[in-house]
Motif scaffolding. Structure first.
Motif, mmCIF file in Angstrom:
data_model
loop_
_atom_site.group_PDB
_atom_site.id
_atom_site.type_symbol
_atom_site.label_atom_id
_atom_site.label_comp_id
_atom_site.label_asym_id
_atom_site.label_seq_id
_atom_site.Cartn_x
_atom_site.Cartn_y
_atom_site.Cartn_z
ATOM 1 N N GLU A 134 -34.831 17.062 13.481
ATOM 2 C CA GLU A 134 -35.603 17.788 14.484
ATOM 3 C C GLU A 134 -35.191 17.418 15.911
ATOM 4 O O GLU A 134 -35.392 18.187 16.836
ATOM 5 N N ASN A 135 -34.633 16.243 16.097
ATOM 6 C CA ASN A 135 -34.274 15.781 17.436
ATOM 7 C C ASN A 135 -32.854 16.188 17.845
ATOM 8 O O ASN A 135 -32.262 15.581 18.735
ATOM 9 N N GLN A 169 -32.074 5.093 14.045
ATOM 10 C CA GLN A 169 -31.181 5.665 15.047
ATOM 11 C C GLN A 169 -29.715 5.391 14.719
ATOM 12 O O GLN A 169 -28.832 6.129 15.160
ATOM 13 N N HIS A 172 -27.915 8.419 13.312
ATOM 14 C CA HIS A 172 -28.029 9.694 14.025
ATOM 15 C C HIS A 172 -26.756 9.972 14.836
ATOM 16 O O HIS A 172 -26.290 9.124 15.600
#
Length: 210
Positions: A134-135, A169, A172
């Motif tokens: 989503e980010n 993170q 990502h």
């Protein structure tokens, strides 16, 4: 006149339009095929995969994933030759293989969860599945070892897959075009990340300078 004779001109025009559309579609397909062929050294595999060249920006290091050979890290500079990745996408889904354009080694994950570079990427250990978050980041999970992700710590060193989760993170990434490269046929959405955007918050308190 019979109804069929009245409709025949319309039918002819309809078939003519369909023919022109088909010719245009075949030409576009041929152009795209030519584009892909120029980005791969294995034209025989074109029926199975599509090939893209881009970079993977690491959220933790602010650098790019680079494949040096057997060793892989996330400390590559924007536009660096080892940070250029040849990504082979299987046509039936989001399964991809990632190869270094310079080193010609693939990113693979062994049974211990260790990230290694290998010259042969045909094994299942070298296949990853894209997960879009989503980010606006993308996570890459091993196709063979479920729940094990490609990830790097703050020093840019690979993390063991067994110690990763999608929320971290360290796993990502953002897809980025190589520096100074513009590709109108690129289908991915790239997010530009510069040093200015990363340092914006740091410089904000000291923005008043003479």
């Amino acid at each position: 006149h019979s109804p069929s004779s009245l409709l025949s001109p319309r039918r002819c025009l309809h078939f003519l339009v369909l023919y022109l559309q088909l010719q245009e579609s075949q030409q576009s397909s041929a152009d795209f095929r030519f584009y892909i062929e120029n980005h791969t050294r294995n034209p025989d595999d074109l029926s199975r995969k599509q090939v893209r060249i881009y970079q993977l920006y690491s959220r933790t290091t602010g650098k790019h994933v680079q494949i040096l050979g057997k060793k892989i890290n996330a400390n590559g500079d924007d536009g660096g030759k080892y940070a250029l990745l040849v990504v082979e996408t299987e046509t039936f889904g989001s399964h991809i293989r990632i190869k270094g354009k310079e080193s010609e080694h693939y990113i693979c994950m062994n049974e211990k969860g260790k990230i290694v570079g290998r010259p042969d990427g045909r094994k299942q250990e070298c296949v990853f599945v894209e997960e879009f978050l989503e980010n606006n980041y993308t996570a890459l999970v091993s196709a063979k070892y479920k729940g094990w992700y490609l990830g790097f710590n703050r020093k840019g060193r690979p993390k063991k897959g067994s110690g990763t989760t999608q929320r971290q993170q360290e796993v990502h990434f953002m897809k980025r075009q190589p520096k100074g490269r513009l590709d109108p046929l690129e289908e991915f959405r790239f997010t530009p990340v510069t040093k200015r955007t990363r340092r914006a918050r740091r410089l904000k308190p000291n923005s008043k300078r003479n």
